[in-house]
Design a protein around this motif. Structure first.
Motif, short mmCIF file in Angstrom:
data_model
loop_
_atom_site.label_atom_id
_atom_site.label_comp_id
_atom_site.label_asym_id
_atom_site.label_seq_id
_atom_site.Cartn_x
_atom_site.Cartn_y
_atom_site.Cartn_z
N ARG A 80 0.83 -1.21 0.00
CA ARG A 80 0.00 0.00 0.00
C ARG A 80 0.87 1.26 0.00
O ARG A 80 0.57 2.22 -0.71
N ILE A 81 1.92 1.24 0.79
CA ILE A 81 2.83 2.40 0.85
C ILE A 81 3.50 2.61 -0.50
O ILE A 81 3.60 3.74 -0.99
N LEU A 82 3.95 1.54 -1.12
CA LEU A 82 4.58 1.66 -2.44
C LEU A 82 3.59 2.18 -3.49
O LEU A 82 3.94 3.00 -4.34
N ASP A 83 2.35 1.70 -3.43
CA ASP A 83 1.32 2.16 -4.36
C ASP A 83 1.03 3.64 -4.18
O ASP A 83 0.88 4.39 -5.16
N LEU A 84 0.95 4.09 -2.92
CA LEU A 84 0.72 5.51 -2.64
C LEU A 84 1.88 6.36 -3.15
O LEU A 84 1.68 7.42 -3.75
N ALA A 85 3.09 5.90 -2.89
CA ALA A 85 4.27 6.64 -3.34
C ALA A 85 4.29 6.76 -4.85
O ALA A 85 4.61 7.82 -5.40
N GLU A 86 3.94 5.71 -5.54
CA GLU A 86 3.92 5.75 -7.00
C GLU A 86 2.83 6.70 -7.50
O GLU A 86 3.03 7.45 -8.45
N ALA A 87 1.69 6.72 -6.84
CA ALA A 87 0.60 7.60 -7.25
C ALA A 87 0.96 9.08 -7.04
O ALA A 87 0.52 9.94 -7.79
N GLU A 88 1.77 9.36 -6.01
CA GLU A 88 2.13 10.75 -5.70
C GLU A 88 3.43 11.19 -6.37
O GLU A 88 3.83 12.34 -6.25
N ARG A 89 4.07 10.29 -7.07
CA ARG A 89 5.36 10.58 -7.70
C ARG A 89 5.21 11.67 -8.75
O ARG A 89 4.26 11.69 -9.51
N ILE A 90 6.16 12.58 -8.77
CA ILE A 90 6.17 13.66 -9.77
C ILE A 90 7.20 13.30 -10.83
O ILE A 90 8.37 13.09 -10.50
N PRO A 91 6.78 13.23 -12.09
CA PRO A 91 7.74 12.89 -13.15
C PRO A 91 8.86 13.93 -13.23
O PRO A 91 8.66 15.11 -12.96
#
Length: 54
Positions: free
Chosen positions: A25-36
């Motif tokens: 879940r933490i990895l999924d959240l981090a990926e969703a909030e990642r800025i290109p």
């Protein structure tokens, strides 16, 4: 008898599964909030130059 690891109890297995689910879940959240990178390198207007004018 070739097992090096002792068998986990049911409680340990559940805790391990919960830990892995929380990690995912933490990895999924981090990926969703990642800025290109493309968005982090664009030019931002310089506000200091505007203050001197006008």
């Amino acid at each position: 008898m070739g097992d090096d690891k002792p068998q986990q109890s049911l409680g340990e297995q559940l805790q391990s599964a919960e830990h892995e689910a929380a990690r995912q879940r933490i990895l999924d959240l981090a990926e969703a909030e990642r800025i290109p990178v493309e968005e982090t390198t664009r030019v931002v207007p310089d506000r200091h130059r505007r203050r001197g004018r006008g």
